[in-house]
Design a protein around this motif. Sequence first.
Motif, PDB file in Angstrom:
ATOM      1  N   ASP A  35       0.362  -2.399   5.576  1.00 35.37           N
ATOM      2  CA  ASP A  35      -1.092  -2.551   5.532  1.00 35.37           C
ATOM      3  C   ASP A  35      -1.574  -2.791   4.100  1.00 35.37           C
ATOM      4  OD1 ASP A  35      -3.814  -2.309   6.799  1.00 35.37           O
ATOM      5  OD2 ASP A  35      -3.927  -0.658   5.348  1.00 35.37           O
ATOM      6  N   LEU A  36      -1.010  -2.033   3.142  1.00 40.37           N
ATOM      7  CA  LEU A  36      -1.391  -2.227   1.744  1.00 40.37           C
ATOM      8  C   LEU A  36      -0.995  -3.625   1.276  1.00 40.37           C
ATOM      9  CD1 LEU A  36      -2.508  -1.106  -0.906  1.00 40.37           C
ATOM     10  CD2 LEU A  36      -0.229  -0.138  -1.374  1.00 40.37           C
ATOM     11  N   GLU A  37       0.184  -4.065   1.659  1.00 41.61           N
ATOM     12  CA  GLU A  37       0.631  -5.408   1.286  1.00 41.61           C
ATOM     13  C   GLU A  37      -0.300  -6.465   1.874  1.00 41.61           C
ATOM     14  OE1 GLU A  37       4.735  -8.098   1.468  1.00 41.61           O
ATOM     15  OE2 GLU A  37       4.559  -6.265   2.665  1.00 41.61           O
ATOM     16  N   ARG A  38      -0.709  -6.287   3.127  1.00 39.43           N
ATOM     17  CA  ARG A  38      -1.595  -7.242   3.792  1.00 39.43           C
ATOM     18  C   ARG A  38      -2.948  -7.313   3.084  1.00 39.43           C
ATOM     19  NH1 ARG A  38      -5.740  -6.665   6.877  1.00 39.43           N
ATOM     20  NH2 ARG A  38      -5.411  -4.402   7.041  1.00 39.43           N
ATOM     21  N   GLN A  39      -3.507  -6.131   2.737  1.00 35.54           N
ATOM     22  CA  GLN A  39      -4.824  -6.117   2.095  1.00 35.54           C
ATOM     23  C   GLN A  39      -4.774  -6.746   0.702  1.00 35.54           C
ATOM     24  OE1 GLN A  39      -7.718  -3.077   2.581  1.00 35.54           O
ATOM     25  NE2 GLN A  39      -6.319  -1.764   3.769  1.00 35.54           N
ATOM     26  N   LEU A  52       1.796   3.677  -5.916  1.00 35.61           N
ATOM     27  CA  LEU A  52       2.707   4.733  -5.490  1.00 35.61           C
ATOM     28  C   LEU A  52       2.030   5.686  -4.519  1.00 35.61           C
ATOM     29  CD1 LEU A  52       4.211   5.737  -8.976  1.00 35.61           C
ATOM     30  CD2 LEU A  52       5.165   4.115  -7.328  1.00 35.61           C
ATOM     31  N   ASP A  53       2.641   5.851  -3.338  1.00 36.25           N
ATOM     32  CA  ASP A  53       2.241   6.942  -2.464  1.00 36.25           C
ATOM     33  C   ASP A  53       2.668   8.244  -3.136  1.00 36.25           C
ATOM     34  OD1 ASP A  53       1.426   8.417  -0.234  1.00 36.25           O
ATOM     35  OD2 ASP A  53       3.412   8.263   0.686  1.00 36.25           O
ATOM     36  N   ILE A  54       1.873   9.286  -3.043  1.00 32.84           N
ATOM     37  CA  ILE A  54       2.209  10.534  -3.725  1.00 32.84           C
ATOM     38  C   ILE A  54       3.149  11.390  -2.891  1.00 32.84           C
ATOM     39  CG2 ILE A  54       1.266  12.745  -4.498  1.00 32.84           C
ATOM     40  CD1 ILE A  54      -1.071  11.297  -5.675  1.00 32.84           C
ATOM     41  N   ASP A  55       2.849  11.547  -1.608  1.00 29.63           N
ATOM     42  CA  ASP A  55       3.609  12.472  -0.766  1.00 29.63           C
ATOM     43  C   ASP A  55       4.817  11.763  -0.165  1.00 29.63           C
ATOM     44  OD1 ASP A  55       4.296  14.766   0.536  1.00 29.63           O
ATOM     45  OD2 ASP A  55       2.960  14.440   2.248  1.00 29.63           O
ATOM     46  N   MET A  56       5.952  11.757  -0.923  1.00 31.10           N
ATOM     47  CA  MET A  56       7.182  11.125  -0.456  1.00 31.10           C
ATOM     48  C   MET A  56       8.339  12.102  -0.611  1.00 31.10           C
ATOM     49  SD  MET A  56       7.016   7.185  -1.879  1.00 31.10           S
ATOM     50  CE  MET A  56       6.823   7.644  -3.611  1.00 31.10           C
ATOM     51  N   PHE A 110      -2.221   5.423  -7.714  1.00 35.34           N
ATOM     52  CA  PHE A 110      -1.770   6.331  -6.667  1.00 35.34           C
ATOM     53  C   PHE A 110      -2.519   6.047  -5.372  1.00 35.34           C
ATOM     54  CE2 PHE A 110      -0.545   9.035 -10.346  1.00 35.34           C
ATOM     55  CZ  PHE A 110       0.800   9.128 -10.049  1.00 35.34           C
ATOM     56  N   VAL A 111      -1.784   6.123  -4.276  1.00 33.50           N
ATOM     57  CA  VAL A 111      -2.367   5.937  -2.949  1.00 33.50           C
ATOM     58  C   VAL A 111      -1.942   7.141  -2.114  1.00 33.50           C
ATOM     59  CG1 VAL A 111      -2.567   4.428  -0.938  1.00 33.50           C
ATOM     60  CG2 VAL A 111      -2.073   3.444  -3.190  1.00 33.50           C
ATOM     61  N   PRO A 124      -7.168   6.335   4.733  1.00 34.77           N
ATOM     62  CA  PRO A 124      -6.814   4.911   4.869  1.00 34.77           C
ATOM     63  C   PRO A 124      -7.516   4.079   3.810  1.00 34.77           C
ATOM     64  CG  PRO A 124      -8.395   5.543   6.542  1.00 34.77           C
ATOM     65  CD  PRO A 124      -8.016   6.814   5.843  1.00 34.77           C
ATOM     66  N   VAL A 125      -6.807   3.075   3.319  1.00 36.83           N
ATOM     67  CA  VAL A 125      -7.297   2.300   2.180  1.00 36.83           C
ATOM     68  C   VAL A 125      -8.473   1.431   2.603  1.00 36.83           C
ATOM     69  CG1 VAL A 125      -6.697   0.546   0.491  1.00 36.83           C
ATOM     70  CG2 VAL A 125      -5.019   2.296   1.109  1.00 36.83           C
ATOM     71  N   ASN A 126      -9.573   1.558   1.847  1.00 38.86           N
ATOM     72  CA  ASN A 126     -10.772   0.763   2.084  1.00 38.86           C
ATOM     73  C   ASN A 126     -10.666  -0.556   1.309  1.00 38.86           C
ATOM     74  OD1 ASN A 126     -13.620   0.007   0.862  1.00 38.86           O
ATOM     75  ND2 ASN A 126     -13.984   0.920   2.889  1.00 38.86           N
TER      76      ASN A 126
END
Length: 372
Positions: free
Chosen positions: A15-19, A52-56, A79-80, A102-104
């Motif tokens: 989704d992030l790549e698409r946006q 970077l996602d934080i919770d990994m 950070f995402v 979710p990313v706006n």
Amino acid sequence: MRVILVDDEGLALKDLERQLDKIGGIEIVGTFLCASDALERIEELKPDAAFLDIDMPEISGLEAAEQVHRLNGDIQIVFVTAYHEYAIKAFELAALDYILKPVNADRLARTVERLKLTEPSRPTSSEPPMAKVSCFERLTIEYGKSEPFAWRTVRAQELFAYMVYKRNQPVRKDILLELLWPNSEYKKAFTQLYTTVYQIRKSLEAAGLTIRLTNSGSDYYLDLGGNRYDVQEWELAYQALPELTPETADDHVAWLKEYTGDFLAENDYAWAENERQRLRDLWYNHALAISEMWKAAGFRKETLAIYGLMEQRYPFSEEVYFLTMQYHADNGDNGMAGIKYAQLCAMLKEEYDIQPSLAVRQWVESLKKRET
């Protein structure tokens, strides 16, 4: 603007790549489901920014950001995450931005605009200099500049030296960990390895060299890229020498003189000892062959000159002194044999506080008995 995306949730990553594709002005050069894979390819991909996602698991986004900054402080961090409570820590790490899931789309577009303001100008390319890597005596790189090649750390220098030794063949990462960080915890050692590899790559890049240290999964591989390597050139020259005769001896002696010091002798890496001894043996055995050729041909001056060259190269070798002593004695010059023995005794006393070996002392005693 080159960016990488890291998120352990595949759908969120897509989704992030698409946006970002929809916003435009961003080149996504890598997407990763775990931070360790991203860290491994930082130098290869050369991103300007990392989302970077934080919770990994394994390595969190916060830990990954710290490592990214150690590798390259110019990479911008975004950070995402789904959690507000990470915001303060994120900005303590000098992140450019912090986006909630979710990313706006509008919020992401503002982040992209901020990133574009930080985008560095890229230098124009020029013809890279031809370099010469030298490992006789000490590790050096000559690359057309007066200032010496700069190593960021001692460990980076040693890792590069080992990869030169293993040039053009894959080297497993676990071997490098055991060699350079044998007492470190596994995860910490891997981080140190990635950091050190990055430092080497940045040093080579800063010097404008075409030497490449590449990664292929579990291995690293050093490609000298057509640059020169003194040990390799010396061995190739040996293979190209003409047949050893009195007429071609000058070529062979010139080859001996190209050996300017033992392999990485000043660096004194324990792993280099086998290669050091192999090259010493190659030099010594060929010098011995030249001396035997001159002896058989009856050339006294030339024979002694080779013995002198051998003593100059290995001034603390009892064997070289003994060869000269025996040669003088075989030619009826026991006085010179005695002088050489006295020199050997003085050298061994000064350097090691020992006597000559029993075999040499017995030979001298037998020589004295033959005189009486």
